[in-house]
Scaffold this active site. Structure first.
Site, PDB file in Angstrom:
ATOM      1  N   LYS A 215       0.818  -1.217   0.000  1.00  0.00           N
ATOM      2  CA  LYS A 215       0.000   0.000   0.000  1.00  0.00           C
ATOM      3  C   LYS A 215       0.851   1.265   0.000  1.00  0.00           C
ATOM      4  CE  LYS A 215      -1.163  -0.091   4.932  1.00  0.00           C
ATOM      5  NZ  LYS A 215      -0.077  -1.059   5.246  1.00  0.00           N
TER       6      LYS A 215
ATOM      7  N   ARG B  22      -5.525   2.942  11.517  1.00  0.00           N
ATOM      8  CA  ARG B  22      -5.186   1.544  11.742  1.00  0.00           C
ATOM      9  C   ARG B  22      -6.085   0.916  12.795  1.00  0.00           C
ATOM     10  NH1 ARG B  22       0.416   1.774  10.073  1.00  0.00           N
ATOM     11  NH2 ARG B  22       1.332  -0.271   9.796  1.00  0.00           N
TER      12      ARG B  22
ATOM     13  N   ARG C 158      11.658  -7.207   2.075  1.00  0.00           N
ATOM     14  CA  ARG C 158      11.575  -5.750   1.945  1.00  0.00           C
ATOM     15  C   ARG C 158      12.863  -5.090   2.453  1.00  0.00           C
ATOM     16  NH1 ARG C 158       6.262  -2.519   3.726  1.00  0.00           N
ATOM     17  NH2 ARG C 158       6.730  -3.189   5.829  1.00  0.00           N
TER      18      ARG C 158
ATOM     19  N   ARG D 179      14.172  -2.854   7.849  1.00  0.00           N
ATOM     20  CA  ARG D 179      13.604  -2.197   9.025  1.00  0.00           C
ATOM     21  C   ARG D 179      13.534  -3.181  10.170  1.00  0.00           C
ATOM     22  NH1 ARG D 179       8.111   0.327   6.738  1.00  0.00           N
ATOM     23  NH2 ARG D 179       7.378  -0.586   8.677  1.00  0.00           N
TER      24      ARG D 179
ATOM     25  N   ARG E 169       2.935  -8.190  13.957  1.00  0.00           N
ATOM     26  CA  ARG E 169       2.271  -7.129  13.186  1.00  0.00           C
ATOM     27  C   ARG E 169       1.058  -7.678  12.442  1.00  0.00           C
ATOM     28  NH1 ARG E 169       6.428  -4.179   9.554  1.00  0.00           N
ATOM     29  NH2 ARG E 169       4.784  -2.641   9.351  1.00  0.00           N
TER      30      ARG E 169
END
Ligand code: AMP
Length: 213
Positions: free
Chosen positions: A13, A88, A127, A160, A171
């Site tokens: 996103k 969120r 990522r 990250r 998460r």
């Protein structure tokens, strides 16, 4: 045009939000980026946010909402914006709806970038992010031109802390418990649009542009 991006962490996103911002000339607002910038600059806000982020938890609503409402009140947001990573939780969405209603305004589109859980873990582990400009890559789907180096600013890419496997699981759980109910929230508001996030990024964007054009 005011847009909210929905989707699991790692659904893409953020990438789509940046492409939307470029095409429609509206600011891309990522609460995660705002927190990371504060962490990098060593601000009190950053110090507080970091403890939650490193654990894969959400930063408390009270803190997050204040930051977001300040940001969308800025001059560059008068023509709209694309929100990435906010809301969120249902209470965050309610505060945003309320603030907009006071201005006789509303969210025009909530775009849900839909990716099944089994793809998410793979995506997040691959990522890589630029600690300097925030650009995001994926080691196989969206690699930088030179391995490990940001195309845009030349900084060395990092994983990250919250993309590490031990945090990803947490998460995802937080996403299902607290964020996924927003799909129904925006469906009820009549602004939900689903796109298939498993396609390549240009195909996903073509589907989004067909909605927004
Ligand atoms: P993101 O870059 O959107 O994946 O966000 C990274 C982390 O920042 C999240 O895992 C949360 O800890 C925190 N965060 C970002 N946006 C929010 C939000 N709207 N509410 C609470 N925490 C957030």
């Amino acid at each position: 045009m005011k847009i909210v991006m929905l989707g699991a962490p790692g659904a893409g996103k953020g990438t789509q939000a940046k492409m939307i911002a470029d095409r429609y000339h509206i600011p891309h607002i990522s609460t995660g980026d705002i927190f990371r910038m504060n962490i990098k600059n060593g601000t009190p806000l950053g110090q507080e946010a970091k403890t939650y982020m490193d654990a894969g938890k959400l930063v408390p609503d009270e803190l997050t909402v204040k930051i977001l409402l300040d940001r969308v009140a800025a001059d560059d947001c008068s023509e709209g914006y694309v929100l990435d990573g906010f809301p969120r939780t249902i209470p965050q969405a309610e505060v945003l709806t309320e603030a907009l209603t006071k201005l006789a305004d509303k969210i025009d589109y909530a775009i849900n970038v839909d990716v099944p859980d089994e793809n998410i873990v793979k995506r997040m582990s691959g990522r890589r992010s630029c600690p300097s400009c925030g650009q995001v890559y994926h080691i196989t789907h969206m690699p930088p031109k030179a391995e490990g180096i940001c195309d845009k600013c030349g900084a060395e890419l990092v994983q990250r802390d919250d993309d590490k496997p031990e945090t990803v699981e947490n998460r995802l759980k937080v996403y299902h418990d607290q964020t996924q109910p927003l799909i129904e929230y925006y469906e009820k508001a009549g602004v939900l649009k689903n796109v298939d996030g498993t396609k390549d990024k240009d195909e996903v964007f073509a589907a989004i542009a067909a909605i927004l054009d």
